[in-house]
Design a protein around this motif. Sequence first.
Motif: not given
Length: 452
Positions: A60, A65-66, A68-70, A72-73, A76, A101
């Motif tokens: 985490y 990069i945190d 949550e962003k990882l 999300q990426k 995608e 998420l």
Amino acid sequence: MKADTSTTFNICIVEDDPWYGQLLQYQLSLNPDYEVSLYNSGKEFFDAVRKQPDVVTIDYSLPDIDGEKLLQKLRELYPELPVIVISAQNKIATAVELLKLGATDYLVKDEYTKQLLWNAVQRIRENAGLRQKVQRLEKQLADKYNFTTLLKGNSPAMQATFALMERAAQTPVNVSINGETGTGKELVAKAIHMNSERQKGPFVALNMAAIPAELVESELFGHEKGAFTGAHSRKIGKFEEAHNGTLFLDEIGELPLSIQAKLLRVLQERELQRVGGSEKIRLNVRLVTATHKNLAEEVKKGTFREDLYYRVIGLPIVLPSLRERSTDIILLAKHFLDEFCRDYRKASITLAPAAHDKLLRYDYPGNVRELKTAIELAAVLSDGQQVQPADIVFAPSARQEGLFGEEKTLREHTRTIVRHYLDKYQNNVPLVAQRLDIGRSTIYKMIQDGEL
């Protein structure tokens, strides 16, 4: 998912603590089927990975990069990729947010992490294998109900039928199928259902000719307990069974007039009441009907309601008789012969050239069903290597019924025979004249005189 429980399972660990990352890598590598790669940052992972792995575990709190962003990426790039988040945080709100998420699992770093991770990866692998199996079964089912797989035929008449079936599958309108006995009306109905948006819903078939008149209403619409003598419990009707799917009513021309008005109302209102009940039940059903009768003629006779006729006719599909697609006879015969040998684990059996000629000269009043029966019997009677003309036996009663079912004059029989051959050979007059051993002028004169 591409995972399979019998192949290498690719796992990527993204962990900035080298010691902890190596610990997890070692733990998972104990399974020889696992190929485990370790990355120290999000950037290192994205720079190195060129194809989707089977599962990714992410820390985490990474330096670049945190979590949550990882996450999300990753979502995608790989929407179906299972992602396990491993964190030193034990805040429930954080875990809930990450799961919302799209994280597959959330594990807290403690003395149980190794075992919990092992179990989580194992579950993911098993689920991936099950999804893969379902996909294979769905593909097999789609192949099975492919129009050209289910109904064999290269003739122009069958190509036109396939085109109509394709349109029927792509639209939600009711469908009516007309054809002689043995042409495959129920197969067509099921193929349309299995290729439509309703394929995951039920396909319910009911032959109206096989139901006693006094039971038709109950069979279609169901009944409540005590609705009539013998109704000891509630029964769900075929319409309710087919909710969100397709209801196939075979031989709809046999539907009693007393029930036709009730069927019309159900189709118009898209709701029904069970016999003896008051509750209105909403329906979402596509109706496909079939008959060997000419329903327009039945309307003229007064045996079929005109308003119901226009409600059920929808997209009409007329199935050609085998006589009208004689170029498909040998193709079908070979298919049924191969199918018989496969089902009964027999060596391949072929058709002798003389057998071809015998098959082509018959008129098949029972259509494809009769051909299949004759071929299966021929396979049994053959020497196990090749079907000869003597092995092909047709039911004489069916054949005689077609020609001698009613008394006619010689001239009327002549017209019937010539018309039959013109239909069989797509109005090819020279070929019909050759087959019947008569002059072309004879046929042309019959056409000119309005006899054909």
